[in-house]
Design an enzyme around this catalytic site. Structure first.
Site, PDB file in Angstrom:
ATOM      1  N   ASP A  19      32.010  35.425  36.665  1.00 19.43           N
ATOM      2  CA  ASP A  19      30.998  35.097  35.665  1.00 19.43           C
ATOM      3  C   ASP A  19      29.794  34.369  36.250  1.00 19.43           C
ATOM      4  O   ASP A  19      28.833  34.094  35.533  1.00 19.43           O
ATOM      5  CB  ASP A  19      31.605  34.303  34.503  1.00 19.43           C
ATOM      6  N   ASP A  31      43.578  33.808  37.819  1.00 20.39           N
ATOM      7  CA  ASP A  31      42.461  34.716  37.568  1.00 20.39           C
ATOM      8  C   ASP A  31      41.567  34.625  38.806  1.00 20.39           C
ATOM      9  O   ASP A  31      40.891  33.615  39.022  1.00 20.39           O
ATOM     10  CB  ASP A  31      41.707  34.283  36.301  1.00 20.39           C
TER      11      ASP A  31
END
Length: 204
Positions: free
Chosen positions: A54, A161
């Protein structure tokens, strides 16, 4: 919590009961090689994995102090976000206990049916925790472990993640593999780089 083995569930059972069992249901597929409670493989605890990017500095503050963007190394090296319960048992959203810790991840060769593929390579990598995978959409199936619910939807207490900003995970041939994990000493550039993060005790 009830654990059901996905390879033995009939479609009829799922269609009749899935709506009422989802809050308590953990599905373990035949393709997952980790067994037991907690899930273990070769004497080590197991975790599920996904990838993300992100561009933000994350919950450990690994980016410029006045901007919400990550340091280049935070998007290029092996770094990871982890589920809330692992990041900080008390539910801290910033500077959790795991910030700056390093873990060896080794694929078992297993995977979750419908969520990934068998890894092409079983290389061990070392990742540093720089972010949180929060227990909120779209992470609920992976990162929604809480005090009352220690496992995610697939039976794992821990989820990594993995940062994939430069496709560093993709080039390993990993597509959300099941892994074992072990805490290790952060060495070399990892330690010096983490000192730049706002959650580091050495941050100035």
């Amino acid at each position: 919590m009830s654990v059901y083995f996905g390879c033995t569930l009939s479609l009829y059972f799922v269609s009749q009961y899935i709506l009422v069992l989802i809050p308590f249901l953990t599905i373990i597929n035949c393709e997952q090689l980790c067994k037991g409670k907690p899930l273990m493989y070769n004497g080590r605890r197991c975790a599920s994995t996904t990838v993300y990017h992100d561009g933000r500095k994350g919950a450990c503050g690994c980016g410029p102090q006045w901007f919400d963007k990550q340091f280049p190394w935070n998007g290029e090296l092996y770094t990871a976000a982890v589920n809330q319960r692992f990041f900080d048992f008390e539910g801290t959203m910033w500077c959790g206990d795991r910030c700056g810790e390093c873990y060896e991840l080794t694929p078992t060769g297993g995977y979750i049916e419908g969520q990934g593929e068998p890894p092409r390579f079983l290389h061990t990598i070392t990742v540093m925790i720089t972010n949180l995978c929060p227990a909120e959409p779209p992470n609920l199936q992976w990162c929604a472990q809480h005090h009352w619910n220690q496992l995610n939807m697939y039976g794992y207490m821990t989820h990594f993640d993995l940062e994939n900003g430069r496709q560093q995970i993709s080039v390993l041939g990993w597509d959300n593999p099941e892994v074992t994990y072990k805490r290790v000493q952060c060495t070399g550039k990892f330690q010096s780089l983490y000192d730049q993060c706002q959650c580091s005790k050495d941050f100035v």
